[in-house]
Design an enzyme around this catalytic site. Structure first.
Site, mmCIF file in Angstrom:
data_model
loop_
_atom_site.group_PDB
_atom_site.id
_atom_site.type_symbol
_atom_site.label_atom_id
_atom_site.label_comp_id
_atom_site.label_asym_id
_atom_site.label_seq_id
_atom_site.Cartn_x
_atom_site.Cartn_y
_atom_site.Cartn_z
ATOM 1 N N ARG A 232 0.841 -1.188 0.000
ATOM 2 C CA ARG A 232 0.000 0.000 0.000
ATOM 3 C C ARG A 232 0.879 1.241 0.000
ATOM 4 O O ARG A 232 1.918 1.293 0.671
ATOM 5 C CB ARG A 232 -0.913 0.034 1.237
ATOM 6 C CG ARG A 232 -2.088 -0.935 1.189
ATOM 7 C CD ARG A 232 -3.093 -0.512 0.120
ATOM 8 N NE ARG A 232 -4.276 -1.354 0.095
ATOM 9 C CZ ARG A 232 -4.410 -2.445 -0.650
ATOM 10 N NH1 ARG A 232 -3.416 -2.846 -1.415
ATOM 11 N NH2 ARG A 232 -5.539 -3.138 -0.632
ATOM 12 N N GLU A 261 -3.348 7.833 -5.601
ATOM 13 C CA GLU A 261 -3.615 7.021 -6.786
ATOM 14 C C GLU A 261 -4.840 7.550 -7.512
ATOM 15 O O GLU A 261 -5.852 7.834 -6.869
ATOM 16 C CB GLU A 261 -3.814 5.556 -6.392
ATOM 17 C CG GLU A 261 -2.550 4.944 -5.798
ATOM 18 C CD GLU A 261 -2.691 3.456 -5.495
ATOM 19 O OE1 GLU A 261 -3.807 2.906 -5.652
ATOM 20 O OE2 GLU A 261 -1.685 2.836 -5.092
ATOM 21 N N HIS A 280 -0.472 -0.002 -9.666
ATOM 22 C CA HIS A 280 -1.193 -0.800 -8.662
ATOM 23 C C HIS A 280 -1.940 -1.953 -9.336
ATOM 24 O O HIS A 280 -3.149 -2.114 -9.194
ATOM 25 C CB HIS A 280 -2.170 0.066 -7.865
ATOM 26 C CG HIS A 280 -2.440 -0.500 -6.493
ATOM 27 N ND1 HIS A 280 -2.748 0.273 -5.413
ATOM 28 C CD2 HIS A 280 -2.426 -1.780 -6.030
ATOM 29 C CE1 HIS A 280 -2.924 -0.492 -4.337
ATOM 30 N NE2 HIS A 280 -2.727 -1.753 -4.701
#
Length: 305
Positions: A232, A261, A280
């Site tokens: 994360r 993000e 991601h």
């Protein structure tokens, strides 16, 4: 008939399982006001990264389940769900193998300088092969922060596949459980940073892990060391990471998760030559997407009946 709301579509194999039992609708819309306006009629909602906050949960008068296409629940207000006896469904171990592979391949790309050599070839620089800097993953020291589903798989892959030495930092796992598998254990994160040729993060983002890897720890690493974060964003302080890279405190990094993000177009990370970035997506091989979609469907069926 009970109703299931997908905020975005997932792999069809899992969605088709639910369509056999329930009415399924795909919103294709993350707007909070829109979701609040429709969620009241649904018994389960499926999210990837869209935030399921207390306001949305409060509007879900029929909600019995919130399903996350992933493992981390940091985009779900878990406490608000608990207060309304709404079950939280995740994909469990469905994506662990894919993320672990992605992380290990990133280690290889870093130590073999694959992105740099690929770019050199395209520029006609055959003599790049004679430059120093490439290294082997074999027999290196891999430091793992977090020994859950993914961290433990990474440990297995690098030890069994590359004969790497593995040392683990995880305050929530017993030393014996780690050492019994043939790995070293440390309760000193700084020590782990000092010995690691590769420091790879596989911990959840909590208040305890936010900015866990800061400049002080990065500066304690070997100048030939690499940092990998496929967990994360926010666990590694990005500003401190950029500073460490600029000062050549470390040799490089690979990141698949970010504090913001999508990654901002002006992020300093994009200016770092020795960083491998991916959006991601470590979980999103086609194989993993199918496993995760089916896991979501099975979890919802268990709750809704």
């Amino acid at each position: 008939m009970k109703k299931v709301l997908y905020i975005q579509p997932l792999h069809p194999d899992g969605m088709n399982m639910l369509k056999e039992k329930y009415e399924v609708f795909v919103a294709n819309n993350e707007d909070p006001q829109y979701l609040k306006s429709i969620i009241g009629e649904y018994h389960a909602v499926v999210t990837r990264l869209t935030k399921i906050d207390s306001d949305l949960i409060e509007k879900g008068r029929n909600l019995e389940a919130i399903a996350k296409h992933g493992v981390g629940t940091d985009n779900i207000d878990v406490e608000a769900a608990k207060k309304k006896d709404i079950a939280i469904v995740t994909t469990g171990d469905a994506n662990s193998r894919s993320v672990a592979e992605h992380a290990v391949f990133a280690m290889g790309a870093l130590c073999k300088r694959i992105p740099y050599l690929h770019d050199a070839m395209r520029k006609g620089n055959w003599l790049a092969r004679d430059e120093s800097g490439s290294s082997d993953l074999s027999e290196r020291q891999v430091g793992i922060v977090g020994f859950g589903r993914i961290g433990s798989r990474v440990a297995e892959m690098v030890k069994q596949g590359f004969d790497a030495q593995v040392c683990v930092f995880d305050p929530f796992t017993e030393r014996a459980a780690i050492e019994d598998q043939g790995y070293a254990y440390t309760d000193d994160l700084r020590h782990l940073c000092e010995i690691a040729d590769f420091l790879t993060v596989h911990a959840p983002l909590t208040e305890a892990t936010r900015n866990l890897i800061d400049y002080e720890l990065l500066a304690a690493m070997k100048p030939t060391g690499f940092v990998i974060n496929f967990a994360r964003g926010g666990i590694i302080n990005e500003e401190d990471l950029c500073r460490a890279l600029k000062e050549k405190r470390i040799a490089g990094a690979a990141l698949d998760a970010f504090q913001q993000e999508p990654l901002a177009a002006d992020s300093p990370l994009l200016q770092q030559e020795r960083v491998i970035l991916s959006p991601h997506c470590g979980t999103f091989s086609e194989d993993s997407k199918r496993r995760m979609s089916i896991a979501v469907a099975k979890g919802i069926i268990d709750i809704l009946g």
